[in-house]
Design a protein around this motif. Sequence first.
Motif, mmCIF file in Angstrom:
data_model
loop_
_atom_site.group_PDB
_atom_site.id
_atom_site.type_symbol
_atom_site.label_atom_id
_atom_site.label_comp_id
_atom_site.label_asym_id
_atom_site.label_seq_id
_atom_site.Cartn_x
_atom_site.Cartn_y
_atom_site.Cartn_z
ATOM 1 N N LEU A 1 -32.145 19.507 31.982
ATOM 2 C CA LEU A 1 -33.230 19.663 31.009
ATOM 3 C C LEU A 1 -34.178 18.471 30.991
ATOM 4 O O LEU A 1 -35.288 18.579 30.476
ATOM 5 C CB LEU A 1 -32.643 19.864 29.610
ATOM 6 N N THR A 2 -33.755 17.341 31.536
ATOM 7 C CA THR A 2 -34.619 16.169 31.551
ATOM 8 C C THR A 2 -35.676 16.263 32.638
ATOM 9 O O THR A 2 -36.839 15.910 32.428
ATOM 10 C CB THR A 2 -33.793 14.889 31.746
ATOM 11 N N THR A 3 -35.293 16.769 33.803
ATOM 12 C CA THR A 3 -36.211 16.792 34.939
ATOM 13 C C THR A 3 -36.770 18.172 35.250
ATOM 14 O O THR A 3 -37.974 18.317 35.498
ATOM 15 C CB THR A 3 -35.499 16.247 36.188
ATOM 16 N N ASP A 4 -35.908 19.198 35.250
ATOM 17 C CA ASP A 4 -36.339 20.519 35.713
ATOM 18 C C ASP A 4 -37.116 21.304 34.656
ATOM 19 O O ASP A 4 -38.132 21.929 34.970
ATOM 20 C CB ASP A 4 -35.122 21.337 36.170
ATOM 21 N N TYR A 5 -36.635 21.295 33.413
ATOM 22 C CA TYR A 5 -37.271 22.152 32.412
ATOM 23 C C TYR A 5 -38.707 21.745 32.098
ATOM 24 O O TYR A 5 -39.593 22.619 32.065
ATOM 25 C CB TYR A 5 -36.432 22.186 31.135
ATOM 26 N N PRO A 6 -39.011 20.465 31.844
ATOM 27 C CA PRO A 6 -40.413 20.123 31.534
ATOM 28 C C PRO A 6 -41.385 20.534 32.639
ATOM 29 O O PRO A 6 -42.491 20.998 32.362
ATOM 30 C CB PRO A 6 -40.366 18.600 31.357
ATOM 31 N N ARG A 7 -40.971 20.362 33.893
ATOM 32 C CA ARG A 7 -41.845 20.742 34.992
ATOM 33 C C ARG A 7 -42.078 22.238 35.030
ATOM 34 O O ARG A 7 -43.202 22.713 35.249
ATOM 35 C CB ARG A 7 -41.227 20.281 36.322
ATOM 36 N N ALA A 8 -41.007 23.014 34.791
ATOM 37 C CA ALA A 8 -41.090 24.476 34.922
ATOM 38 C C ALA A 8 -41.379 25.171 33.607
ATOM 39 O O ALA A 8 -41.405 26.408 33.576
ATOM 40 C CB ALA A 8 -39.781 25.006 35.509
ATOM 41 N N ARG A 9 -41.619 24.422 32.546
ATOM 42 C CA ARG A 9 -41.783 25.064 31.233
ATOM 43 C C ARG A 9 -42.878 26.127 31.200
ATOM 44 O O ARG A 9 -42.690 27.183 30.565
ATOM 45 C CB ARG A 9 -42.052 23.997 30.172
ATOM 46 N N PRO A 10 -44.028 25.953 31.875
ATOM 47 C CA PRO A 10 -45.019 27.039 31.856
ATOM 48 C C PRO A 10 -44.458 28.366 32.371
ATOM 49 O O PRO A 10 -44.808 29.433 31.846
ATOM 50 C CB PRO A 10 -46.134 26.505 32.762
ATOM 51 N N LEU A 11 -43.586 28.312 33.372
ATOM 52 C CA LEU A 11 -42.984 29.540 33.890
ATOM 53 C C LEU A 11 -41.986 30.128 32.886
ATOM 54 O O LEU A 11 -41.923 31.353 32.704
ATOM 55 C CB LEU A 11 -42.294 29.255 35.218
ATOM 56 N N PHE A 12 -41.185 29.262 32.247
ATOM 57 C CA PHE A 12 -40.288 29.743 31.196
ATOM 58 C C PHE A 12 -41.081 30.424 30.088
ATOM 59 O O PHE A 12 -40.714 31.514 29.622
ATOM 60 C CB PHE A 12 -39.484 28.571 30.618
ATOM 61 N N ASP A 13 -42.154 29.763 29.644
ATOM 62 C CA ASP A 13 -42.966 30.339 28.570
ATOM 63 C C ASP A 13 -43.582 31.665 28.990
ATOM 64 O O ASP A 13 -43.679 32.617 28.199
ATOM 65 C CB ASP A 13 -44.080 29.357 28.180
ATOM 66 N N TRP A 14 -43.995 31.753 30.259
ATOM 67 C CA TRP A 14 -44.692 32.947 30.727
ATOM 68 C C TRP A 14 -43.785 34.173 30.718
ATOM 69 O O TRP A 14 -44.254 35.284 30.448
ATOM 70 C CB TRP A 14 -45.218 32.689 32.140
ATOM 71 N N VAL A 15 -42.488 33.988 31.006
ATOM 72 C CA VAL A 15 -41.571 35.139 30.994
ATOM 73 C C VAL A 15 -40.926 35.332 29.625
ATOM 74 O O VAL A 15 -40.039 36.163 29.476
ATOM 75 C CB VAL A 15 -40.476 35.005 32.072
ATOM 76 N N GLY A 16 -41.358 34.562 28.629
ATOM 77 C CA GLY A 16 -40.893 34.801 27.261
ATOM 78 C C GLY A 16 -39.661 34.041 26.843
ATOM 79 O O GLY A 16 -39.027 34.421 25.846
ATOM 80 N N VAL A 17 -39.293 32.963 27.553
ATOM 81 C CA VAL A 17 -38.126 32.167 27.146
ATOM 82 C C VAL A 17 -38.566 31.259 25.995
ATOM 83 O O VAL A 17 -39.121 30.185 26.204
ATOM 84 C CB VAL A 17 -37.570 31.339 28.322
ATOM 85 N N ARG A 18 -38.315 31.697 24.791
ATOM 86 C CA ARG A 18 -38.766 30.990 23.582
ATOM 87 C C ARG A 18 -37.695 30.055 23.019
ATOM 88 O O ARG A 18 -37.999 29.071 22.338
ATOM 89 C CB ARG A 18 -39.174 32.006 22.517
#
Length: 877
Positions: A654-671
Amino acid sequence: MARVRSIRSTLGRCPLGRCLNAHVLALLAPFVFYLVPFVAGYGWTALSPMTPGFAGMAQAPGRQSMHPTAVEHYGTGVVVVPFQARLRAYLRDGDLPLWNPYSGLGQPFSAQGEGSPYFPAAVLRSLLPTSWSNAVTFAMIGISAVSLFGFLRLLGLSPGAAAFGGAAWTLSGVFTLHLARNNIIDQFAMIPPLFLAATWAITSGRAAAYATFALVVGLHAMAGMLQIGVNTLLLLVGFLVFFSILRGRSARGRILTIVAAFVFFGLGTALAAPYVLPIVEGVRAAYNKNVPNLAFLPMPVPNVLAFFFPLLFGQIFQSWLSGRPPAVVDWNNLYAHGSSGLLLLAVLALAALPRAPRNQRWAYLFFVGGLIFFHTRYLSMLPGSLASYLPILSQQSPKHTNGPAVFCLVVAAAFGVEWLRRVHRRGAVLAVGVTLAIVAASLLELVRRQGGPSTADRPMAELHLGLTATISLILLASLWLARRATTDAGAAMIATAAVVGECSLYLLLGQDIPAFFLPIRVGIFVVVALTGVLATRRSSLAATTGGLVAAATYAAVVIWPSSGLPQRMEVDAPPPYMVWLQQAAGHEYRAFGIFPDYSSVGEIQDIEVVGPFATNEWVAFVDLISSPMIADFHRRGSTFALGIAADLATWYNLTTDYPRARPLFDWVGVRFLVIDKQLFRAEQRTDHLALLEPSSGLRVAFEDEAVTILESPTARTKAFFTNRVREESAATTYARLRAAPSAVDEAVTVESDGADAALGDRGSPSMPVPLAEYRPNGLRVAFQAPSPGLLVVTDSFFPGWQATLNGEPTEIIRVNGLVRGVAIPAAGPYEIIMSYRPAPFTAGVAVAAATVALLTVVLALGLRRRRGHTVRGQPGP
């Protein structure tokens, strides 16, 4: 008192082994070892030390297991618990078990091959509370034992020897290692019914028998563990040919029988088409883990010794021989085991082979050959390794051969019981001596290869070597007494008691056995063996007393300890945070952090997955949001999860991968991000701490003693309308999103010509579209489109999804190379319905229906023919 004498006199005139009640008793006696814990309130559930659980998973009050109660501890949780919860929801809502929306971005459900939603036992378990799952398991084992009894009787064995086979099978390692793994139990339990139906069909030649054989073949195919099933079918194919030749009276008759057997074998497979064909499509159209040369995975040679002597190296997941698999015993890849008593009986049969009836002799040799075949395949040796080159079997672990191998061993041992009183003494001494010498030499060689005795755990080695020697001596003494019995029925009774007593030693109770309880369980073994001896002496009172003492002592072993089997309970009860999350997310948003695939328990769309199949689009999505190491781990093993351990090399960071990929998470509805407090703590993992800072843009939405749930306010709803659409290949889209995940907020891309009317960039922001209805296999939206554009639903694209636009069929378009979309041609009101009706399932239903009709015609013609023979005074064919 006079009545007791009368009963004893009756027993004296009717030797116990020949009485129907004795055979029923022999078949029922092993269930004492299952039912005593169950009736006492304990059971074999997903609650096991090495089984992963979801955060807040209810723990049984009181004692806990100190050791695993199933060798496949991982799948006992992430396969069994979610599967039962999902199937219960399908049955409750009247949905077909086709699509699973609760894993990844959605994936096929019944095509996974890890449990069949159509198998009767699976349906029954889902209709019952999870605390009663063991009862269905015991019923399946009972049906299997009775079927093996019938199969052995059709092979010509006496009731006593047939009852021995059923009793030994009941407590064999095909079941005792998997009592908490429902689909494995069901698949193993279907082996004897399959061979019983095949034997009855070939023996009788009746239409009803062949139709029954086809039905059982279909049930076997749908039992839920195809890896085991295809190995069983290898043995069945050989048996159909062998038994048809053995029973045939002419070359023409043998050929016709073989043809008929394989025709109905094919019809039975066709009955399972609604389950089998989607799996075939999954292998073809979905992504599945591809381990090269999996069928030739090196298996530990010590496993072969442990197959026959389960306590030789130690308890489950323990070994006094130092090293790592495949140099030492590996219980997970042992998978199933026989017993020392079964081996000795199969070996003793060799000393009686010249005196055995011809047909029995050939049947014994066939199953001994099957045992050797499966073991050579297990070790990747000729001739068994040849089967590992077949297309389906080449991608299956060799461990799945050990279940059918146990079946072959039990059948061979049953012939040993049948011929026990005919065993030549010198031949028996020679056969047993050579066998034990081979075992001893193999053991010494294994120790030498690992560095000699100095590298072993000496106290544990002395305990288990001495224990194995003691068990073998008790068995040899019992079988020697059985050989000297006055009747074959008496010999069978002694052998049955000895092997049942021995197999009870290997039943997993979750206790710290070696320190104290193992000697007591050995004592139970001795008492059960003596009970069999007493039963042949016409001492019913003494035999009954011995049996009661064994049952009472075993009850004390189960109930009295402070650790052991957990109490029976509803392990799939959703905890409070799942209830909150289901209400907060609904069907509009997703979560990330509920260990796979436990989100099904709360009917929450969490993106973690366990496989084995996934859509290719989901695999591409994991590649986009993950580091190369995580993506490679997912591709090799099919599992994607936020984490269960501190090993950040294989679990999402969550420190390295999630912040970078957060736009993709948000786009598929991972709230929502679910942070399990048992895992994310100072001693385990701290990579979540940065997300708790205000600068992360996340907020704490829920917190209790089990989890902290973070919310991303920027997450989109799963369905939205956009008029910013352009044409681009999936490969180009993936490359662009991998380089800059924030590019996902730009225009979406499509590849289909059917989206021409929607192409363009009208500059309007995306508009969320509420889901009017959402079910596992379909959804409905109704909205007012402001312009031409595209309705996007961020569920995975996959063959089988269909759509209608205002009642007219329309094409489903792959959007951003990942999800589903429907082109909107112009401004106006629209109702869009998407439904999942995969062509293989539809075709499978048609094939199964046609097969049922054909079997009905065959039955009618067969009945008419038999009636015609009866009217003419001739027996039916």
